[in-house]
Design an enzyme around this catalytic site. Structure first.
Site, mmCIF file in Angstrom:
data_model
loop_
_atom_site.group_PDB
_atom_site.id
_atom_site.type_symbol
_atom_site.label_atom_id
_atom_site.label_comp_id
_atom_site.label_asym_id
_atom_site.label_seq_id
_atom_site.Cartn_x
_atom_site.Cartn_y
_atom_site.Cartn_z
ATOM 1 C CG ASP B 101 -3.021 -2.879 -4.752
ATOM 2 O OD1 ASP B 101 -3.745 -2.062 -4.362
ATOM 3 O OD2 ASP B 101 -1.642 -2.739 -4.242
ATOM 4 C CG HIS B 143 6.238 -3.576 -6.469
ATOM 5 N ND1 HIS B 143 7.088 -3.397 -5.326
ATOM 6 C CD2 HIS B 143 5.682 -2.602 -6.860
ATOM 7 C CE1 HIS B 143 7.192 -2.041 -5.143
ATOM 8 N NE2 HIS B 143 6.159 -1.351 -6.041
ATOM 9 N N GLY B 151 1.710 -5.214 -6.022
ATOM 10 C CA GLY B 151 1.793 -3.742 -6.389
ATOM 11 C C GLY B 151 1.720 -3.494 -7.720
ATOM 12 C CG ASP B 179 9.045 3.065 -8.314
ATOM 13 O OD1 ASP B 179 8.331 2.930 -9.371
ATOM 14 O OD2 ASP B 179 8.314 3.141 -7.109
ATOM 15 C CG HIS B 181 6.232 2.427 -4.046
ATOM 16 N ND1 HIS B 181 5.859 3.124 -5.132
ATOM 17 C CD2 HIS B 181 5.378 2.447 -3.245
ATOM 18 C CE1 HIS B 181 4.834 3.673 -4.966
ATOM 19 N NE2 HIS B 181 4.418 3.306 -3.645
ATOM 20 C CG ASP B 268 6.548 6.160 -7.889
ATOM 21 O OD1 ASP B 268 7.916 6.190 -7.929
ATOM 22 O OD2 ASP B 268 6.012 5.155 -7.558
ATOM 23 C CE1 TYR B 312 1.258 3.852 -10.086
ATOM 24 C CE2 TYR B 312 2.847 4.718 -8.371
ATOM 25 C CZ TYR B 312 2.281 3.551 -9.195
ATOM 26 O OH TYR B 312 2.838 2.559 -9.466
#
Lengths: 228, 412
Positions: B101, B143, B151, B179, B181, B268, B312
């Site tokens: 990552d 992150h 991340g 986001d 996440h 995302d 993404y």
């Protein structure tokens, strides 16, 4: 992980002659639910292990929990008969005591706590009280062992129950250069074992896809199939 | 600060697009899902639609290492710098570096520092009163932790921007993270801070990285009640997303009364994002951005800083989502159709056909599974979350009022 890694070392112990009402007050004040009871402790105030030089000669004679005290003096069928709050704690203490050793693996101790439905065990090194370990300590240990404090994607993978199966799973993850923060066994039978892994990647779905392509049975995350 | 003290003085508010070409240097690896091209794709789309004027551009200002060290551990910064020089030792792994990552690349430190500087510049423009709103689409690295890359994020530009607003300008900052996440880095960095509220709507950590962002993460000590987490079920669609947003966000902002809103607008949440599982459309994302602008008008005198983040599906979804973000922030209207010049320019680079319209049509999508269950679950979670938070806010109420500096000098 051993009992000595998770136990509380500063134990508040009491004597068997301490009045029940004082024990109740001490529980409240210290926010503690279990007291080991040492014979030479007498009726004096509670103290911490290590405070008295003669700890080694104190004999562990019992243990008392909030559950043992709750119904004292209550109008309740389960209340201990003929015991009042002014009576010494020895009237309601549990004896003999199940104890742990500092070098016991925590899973053994957890099993004992569970089988006997008790909340804590004094930790004895020979005759000496060196700590106490509780169900909450077990829960804390489980939380740490799970690696849940690390940002991660959670995977559940079922592999055949045979040598090298976990190694090949980890090798497939390492191939993608992802770090594994924990591995736990969630289920096992004669044919297969299910592992729960926490892996440091945002893209858990791609990793799962890669593992499925490599022939692994990935139970979690499930396939993204919004259309069917 | 009194409400409505917009520094623009009533004329067209000044809205700035912080940008320079160096921001695209934050490319973790050639095949990495975090694509820096998203910046150029969005910028060219905005220029093609006429929504982004030359005058809106603002330069990226400096950011010192001393300021960087207010958020990140010195030993971590040193490890990033060593890795940037191709000198990452085995200790790099302990800092989350050199993994799939977060691979190490040459001049990584400089590249990510630049992204952080751009977000800090955006905050500085708004906090100083030079602009009402500012955007850094390269930012949003939510992150990154105090001493760990995570991340796709090496340094936390958002936390650095928030620190600047709090420390240098004495502002109370509401951080809103859209986001998909959970914005764990920002949340943990300010978890016990009374000047910063973090609010996030994201896919539930039960299913998605980083696994946190549960409703019971509500802040600690002086920050108790100032972390707000609304986890959404996989396959959440527009109506349920917007309903959860309306239940949680306006009330949380009202309870906190920020001087500045920092919005992380990761793209995302969209249905076509390959890394996550929500089924939100561009129309709802655009609506949420417009609502944030509206709330900032009502609560912070318009002061708003917005960044990018995840996203993404770089060619189809992200440029349109962030164009909607800029349009909301700048108060301009976009055309319905994607300009043909833009489509022609990028057609050769995209593996999939480029979209023809600026928003998509969710009615043409196949129905999601368990639609009713997803919506009622989200509704119940939002209601329970607010019940808990209202209790905490009521407890802190009087204290919060007592420690609030109403006579403090505001920006401008």
């Amino acid at each position: 992980m051993l009992v000595q890694d998770i136990m509380t070392r500063q134990v508040v112990a009491i004597g068997p002659d301490m009045p029940i009402k004082d024990v109740n007050a001490l529980m409240e004040q210290r926010n503690i639910r279990h007291f080991p009871i040492l014979e030479s402790g007498g009726s004096g105030p509670a103290r911490l292990t290590g405070e008295a030089p003669d700890d080694a000669v104190d004999r562990l004679v019992g243990i008392v929990s909030d559950r043992d005290l709750r119904l004292v003096g209550a109008e309740h069928p389960m209340a201990p008969a003929g015991v009042a709050a002014v009576d010494p704690v020895r009237r309601v203490m549990v004896s003999p005591v199940l104890t742990a050793h500092p070098l016991d693996p925590i899973e053994e101790t957890a099993k004992t706590l569970r089988e006997h439905k008790i909340g804590a065990m004094p930790v004895m090194d020979g005759d000496r009280l060196v700590g106490i370990v509780t169900g909450i300590d077990m829960l804390d240990a489980l939380v740490r062992m799970s690696g849940v404090y690390e940002a991660a994607t959670r995977l559940e993978v079922e592999v055949p129950n045979r040598p090298g199966a976990l190694a090949s799973l980890l090798a497939a993850i390492a191939e993608r250069k992802h770090n594994v923060s924990s591995v736990m066994t969630s289920r096992a039978d004669a044919e297969s074992v299910t592992f729960v892994l926490r892996v440091s990647t945002v893209d858990g779905r791609r990793l799962a896809h890669h593992l499925r392509d490599a022939g692994f049975v990935v139970l979690w995350p499930i396939d993204k199939t919004p259309t069917s | 600060m009194s409400e409505g003290a917009a520094p623009s003085g009533g004329s067209t508010p000044s809205v700035r697009f912080v940008y320079d070409a160096s921001l695209a240097a934050y490319e973790l690896a050639p095949e990495h899902p975090f694509r820096p091209e998203r910046l150029e794709l969005t910028r060219t789309l905005l220029e093609a639609t006429g929504a982004l004027d030359r005058e809106a551009y603002a330069d990226v200002g400096p950011l010192t290492e001393r300021e960087l060290a207010r958020v990140h551990a010195t030993r971590y910064i040193d490890a990033v710098k060593r890795a940037s020089r191709g000198d990452a030792g085995d200790e790099a792994y302990a800092f989350g570096l050199g993994t799939g990552d977060n691979p190490v690349f040459p001049n990584m430190h400089e590249a990510v520092l630049r992204v952080c500087a751009a977000t800090v510049s955006a905050v500085e423009l708004v906090a100083s009163g030079a602009a009402t709103r500012a955007v850094n689409l390269a930012g949003g690295l939510h992150h990154a932790m105090h001493a760990k890359a995570s991340g796709f994020c090496v340094y936390n530009d958002l936390a650095l921007g928030i620190r600047r607003a709090v420390d240098a300008h004495g502002l109370r900052v509401a951080y809103l993270d859209l986001d998909v996440h959970h914005g764990d880095g920002v949340q943990w960095l300010f978890y016990d801070t009374p000047d910063v509220m973090t609010i996030g709507l994201h896919e539930s950590g039960r299913y998605l990285f980083p696994g946190t962002g549960h409703t019971y993460e509500t802040g600690r000590g002086p920050g108790r009640g100032l972390a707000v987490n609304m986890p959404l079920e996989p396959f959440t669609e527009d109506a349920s997303f917007l309903e959860a947003f309306e239940t949680v966000v306006p009330r949380a902002l009202e309870a906190f009364r920020p001087d500045l809103i920092v919005l992380q607008a990761g793209a995302d949440m969209h249905r076509d994002d390959p890394l996550a599982d929500l089924s939100v459309s561009l129309a709802a994302m655009g609506a949420s951005y417009r609502r944030v602008v509206e709330l900032s008008e009502a609560l912070t005198g318009g002061r708003l800083v917005a960044t990018g983040g995840g996203g993404y599906d770089p060619y189809r979804t992200v440029p349109r989502a962030w164009s909607l973000l800029w349009a909301a922030v700048a108060g301009v209207t976009l055309p319905e159709r994607v300009p043909e010049t833009w489509r022609e320019r990028w057609a050769g680079s995209s593996a999939l056909p480029l979209p023809e319209t600026m928003v998509d049509d969710p009615s043409s999508w196949p129905p999601v599974p368990r639609r009713a269950t997803v919506s009622s679950h989200n509704r119940a979670v939002a209601a329970r979350l607010m019940e808990v938070l209202e209790t905490i806010w009521a407890e802190r109420g009087t204290d919060a009022e007592a420690t609030r500096h109403d006579d403090r000098e505001g920006p401008g």
